[in-house]
Write a protein that holds these residues in place. Structure first.
Motif, PDB file in Angstrom:
ATOM      1  N   ALA A 160       0.828  -1.208   0.000  1.00 26.93           N
ATOM      2  CA  ALA A 160       0.000   0.000   0.000  1.00 26.93           C
ATOM      3  C   ALA A 160       0.858   1.252   0.000  1.00 26.93           C
ATOM      4  O   ALA A 160       2.052   1.207   0.261  1.00 26.93           O
ATOM      5  N   THR A 161       0.211   2.367  -0.301  1.00 25.82           N
ATOM      6  CA  THR A 161       0.914   3.653  -0.279  1.00 25.82           C
ATOM      7  C   THR A 161       0.693   4.274   1.096  1.00 25.82           C
ATOM      8  O   THR A 161      -0.432   4.344   1.578  1.00 25.82           O
ATOM      9  N   TYR A 162       1.779   4.675   1.712  1.00 26.29           N
ATOM     10  CA  TYR A 162       1.666   5.209   3.069  1.00 26.29           C
ATOM     11  C   TYR A 162       2.199   6.620   3.142  1.00 26.29           C
ATOM     12  O   TYR A 162       3.014   7.042   2.331  1.00 26.29           O
ATOM     13  N   LYS A 163       1.742   7.309   4.189  1.00 24.28           N
ATOM     14  CA  LYS A 163       2.283   8.646   4.465  1.00 24.28           C
ATOM     15  C   LYS A 163       3.672   8.521   5.081  1.00 24.28           C
ATOM     16  O   LYS A 163       4.491   9.408   4.991  1.00 24.28           O
ATOM     17  N   ALA A 164       3.897   7.398   5.777  1.00 22.02           N
ATOM     18  CA  ALA A 164       5.136   7.233   6.542  1.00 22.02           C
ATOM     19  C   ALA A 164       6.187   6.477   5.749  1.00 22.02           C
ATOM     20  O   ALA A 164       5.880   5.733   4.815  1.00 22.02           O
ATOM     21  N   GLN A 165       7.437   6.656   6.160  1.00 22.89           N
ATOM     22  CA  GLN A 165       8.527   5.800   5.661  1.00 22.89           C
ATOM     23  C   GLN A 165       8.611   4.617   6.605  1.00 22.89           C
ATOM     24  O   GLN A 165       8.592   4.805   7.833  1.00 22.89           O
ATOM     25  N   THR A 166       8.732   3.417   6.053  1.00 24.84           N
ATOM     26  CA  THR A 166       8.795   2.235   6.932  1.00 24.84           C
ATOM     27  C   THR A 166      10.071   1.442   6.649  1.00 24.84           C
ATOM     28  O   THR A 166      10.575   1.431   5.523  1.00 24.84           O
ATOM     29  N   ALA A 167      10.580   0.769   7.688  1.00 28.82           N
ATOM     30  CA  ALA A 167      11.735  -0.130   7.514  1.00 28.82           C
ATOM     31  C   ALA A 167      11.604  -1.273   8.514  1.00 28.82           C
ATOM     32  O   ALA A 167      11.096  -1.084   9.627  1.00 28.82           O
ATOM     33  N   LEU A 168      12.031  -2.456   8.080  1.00 28.96           N
ATOM     34  CA  LEU A 168      11.946  -3.638   8.945  1.00 28.96           C
ATOM     35  C   LEU A 168      13.323  -4.236   9.154  1.00 28.96           C
ATOM     36  O   LEU A 168      14.146  -4.239   8.239  1.00 28.96           O
ATOM     37  N   TYR A 169      13.552  -4.763  10.354  1.00 31.72           N
ATOM     38  CA  TYR A 169      14.834  -5.387  10.669  1.00 31.72           C
ATOM     39  C   TYR A 169      14.566  -6.668  11.443  1.00 31.72           C
ATOM     40  O   TYR A 169      13.711  -6.679  12.341  1.00 31.72           O
TER      41      TYR A 169
END
Ligand SMILES: C[S@@+](CC[C@H](N)C(=O)[O-])C[C@H]1O[C@@H](n2cnc3c(N)ncnc32)[C@H](O)[C@@H]1O
Length: 270
Positions: free
Chosen positions: A82-91
């Motif tokens: 999806a398109t989000y307002k936030a920047q996301t990152a996973l670790y």
């Protein structure tokens, strides 16, 4: 021991693996008091349901960590969609050794992660979260704890049975009550702003029409994603049946546990 029940739930793509599920997540998001541009960390993000909710609504930068590879994969898939307002990152990482600089995050949160750590693990995780927060930063946690009258023997017996049947427990191995948890949080350096029974907080949030409106807005992408994931093979269906039997046997355990929403702050003189 392998957390095999969590792996099963991750395989199904289930989100909101905590008491009162999405309603509690809304209460937690409200308590986080997020502002545009903030750095946010979820410790134990599971399949990323809460990250997706936060990311859809607020222009923050949000990182999620989880030690289980299958959780990270599922969260990645959910967040990609999806398109989000936030920047996301996973670790792929543990809350016992956060791979981030000190004083980096404005907000950190957990949902059903801290509460089932053992004493040493809980103390380390609290210190790690404290270290990663900026002064005046907030840590918000939805965690299940033992009721005050539960004895050490009861907690240890239920813990051992849960570890055998699920590979995880619902609450800590030791019979830590609210007072014990508050003491551990304060020892880690936190100021306890509020510690409220989750049911009371959620009842108040649900009465808030604003939050209900937001919930509707989010529902569609989430449901579509789950629909794609809910394809049952015979093996999955068999495992699901087995766990249902086990959950039935553990139903009484729930009477001994209660959930709290903790809102903690890091003092600004640190
Ligand atoms: C009950 S699930 C909750 C997942 C997610 N927070 C949610 O509410 O849907 C617990 C999660 O904590 C993760 N976890 C367990 N031990 C952890 C640790 N030491 N550090 C970070 N996450 C951990 C598990 O892999 C799992 O994804």
């Amino acid at each position: 021991m392998r957390p095999h029940y969590l792996e099963h739930l991750a395989d199904l793509g289930v989100a909101y693996l905590h008491p009162l599920e999405r309603a509690a997540t809304w209460a937690l998001i409200s308590a986080l008091d997020l502002r545009t541009g903030q750095h946010v960390l979820e410790v134990g993000c599971g399949t990323g349901g809460t990250m997706a909710l936060v990311a859809a609504h607020t222009a923050v930068s949000i990182d999620g960590i989880d030690p289980l590879p299958i959780m990270c994969r599922q969260a990645q898939q959910r967040l990609r969609g999806a398109t989000y307002k936030a920047q996301t990152a996973l670790y792929q990482a543990s809350g016992l050794a956060l791979p981030f600089p000190a004083r980096f995050y404005d907000r950190v949160y957990t949902e059903s992660v801290l509460g089932f750590q053992n004493v040493t693990g809980a103390e380390i995780m609290l210190r790690q979260i404290y270290r990663s927060l900026k002064p005046n930063g907030l840590y918000v946690a939805n965690e299940a704890i033992w009721k005050p009258y539960v004895t050490s023997a009861q907690a240890a017996a239920i813990y051992a049975r849960c570890m055998t049947d699920f590979g995880i427990s619902q609450a800590s191995e030791q019979a830590w009550s609210l007072q014990d948890w508050l003491a551990a949080m304060q020892t880690a350096g936190f100021h306890v702003k509020t510690a409220r029974r989750l049911e009371d907080v959620v009842a108040k949030s649900e009465a808030d029409t604003n939050i209900r409106a937001k919930q509707g807005l989010f529902a569609a992408p989430e449901v579509n994603w789950l629909r794609r994931r809910l394809h049952f093979t015979p093996r999955r269906a068999w495992r699901r049946w087995q766990y249902r039997q086990r959950l039935r046997q553990h139903r009484a355990d729930g009477q001994l546990i209660e959930s709290y929403l903790f809102v903690l702050s890091k003092p600004d003189d640190y």
